[in-house]
Design a protein around this motif. Structure first.
Motif: not given
Length: 309
Positions: A58-74
């Protein structure tokens, strides 16, 4: 679609993720890729901004700031964890981690998200009870889709066996199969394939489907995508043909060096075939019928490698 929309492709340093990133960039999105390790120099993913991160932590808040769309392929599968991983391991890397990550994305203000999953639980539902890996995939998907709200549009795209290869270590690994097809490993690997088969789809077709889901996917839906149903014999024969090998692939019962029994999730000798829904294919806008062309391009990439020392 606004060209200013920011997309973060989690797992964007892998084959599917990097191809999705390139497809979205081609469509005008502002793309970054996230992963645990920096992309290999010269790889397709190296062309994009890189965000370091492990989705299981956990702890993704700062890295996701301003992101409109997530594609998760991990999400990790048996290629990464191994075919005999415990139920606790699958809980860690699938069932618990994926919904938790998507929940963080929703809280951070991400508006759309696409989970790139797997096809087994949709094609063979009985595997959910019988196989811990398939069960974890199905449960993780259900947990992710349950997060959908009016402000958080989330769907899943579930591909079959993906045909393609990225530059770097993966291409050198595929080069071994090309050498086998050309007869350089005749003393170690016979010209045969296991019984059974499955659906195959090129990585570029998968990327087009994922981009289509970003733009048109219905919240809460899981889309089963696919292309060509082939026996394992037929797939290996297509590889031999692409490599210019004038030999015929047989069928054998032995554990195969390039397709071991332990990696046959549906079971040894099982043929897992289906036809994707035509309406969903049109919605997502992906193409079919390019497996042979993709294999030829993969062989050409191997042939372009510098000679081995």
């Amino acid at each position: 679609m606004s060209a200013a929309q920011r997309v973060l492709v989690v797992g964007g340093t892998g084959l599917i993720g990097s191809t999705v990133a390139a497809e979205l960039a081609r469509r005008g999105y502002d793309v970054a890729v996230a992963g645990r390790h920096r992309p290999e120099e010269g790889s397709p993913a190296a062309a994009f901004a890189w965000v370091e991160g492990d989705y299981t932590r956990p702890g993704w808040a700062d890295r996701l700031a301003g992101v409109d769309v997530i594609v998760f392929a991990a999400a990790q599968d048996i290629r990464h964890v191994g075919p005999h991983a415990s139920a606790e391991t699958w809980q860690d890397v699938q069932t618990a981690s994926l919904p938790a990550f998507f929940a963080e994305a929703r809280e951070a203000g991400v508006r759309r998200a696409v989970l790139v999953g797997s096809y087994y639980h949709q094609v063979l539902p009985d595997l959910v009870a019988a196989n811990a890996y398939v069960r974890a995939r199905a449960d993780a998907e259900a947990g992710v889709l349950a997060l959908a709200t009016e402000d958080f549009v989330v769907c899943a795209v579930n591909p079959p066996n993906v045909v393609g290869v990225a530059p770097g270590r993966a291409l050198h690994a595929f080069a071994k199969m090309v050498r086998w097809a050309r007869g350089a490993m005749a003393d170690r690997v016979p010209d045969c394939a296991p019984h059974g088969g499955t659906n195959y789809m090129s990585v570029h077709a998968v990327a087009a489907a994922v981009a289509g889901a970003v733009e048109h996917g219905e919240s809460g839906r899981a889309y089963l995508i696919g292309d060509e149903n082939l026996s394992f014999q037929g797939y290996f024969q297509a590889l031999f043909d692409a490599a210019g090998a004038e030999r015929t692939v047989a069928v054998c019962d032995d554990d195969h060096a390039f397709l071991p029994d332990d990696f046959l999730v549906a079971g040894k000798g099982v043929t897992l075939s289906y036809e994707p829904d035509a309406t969903e294919q049109e919605l997502l806008g992906y193409h079919r019928g390019d497996i042979a062309d993709t294999l030829r391009a993969m062989v050409a990439a191997v042939d372009a490698l510098p000679p081995r020392a």
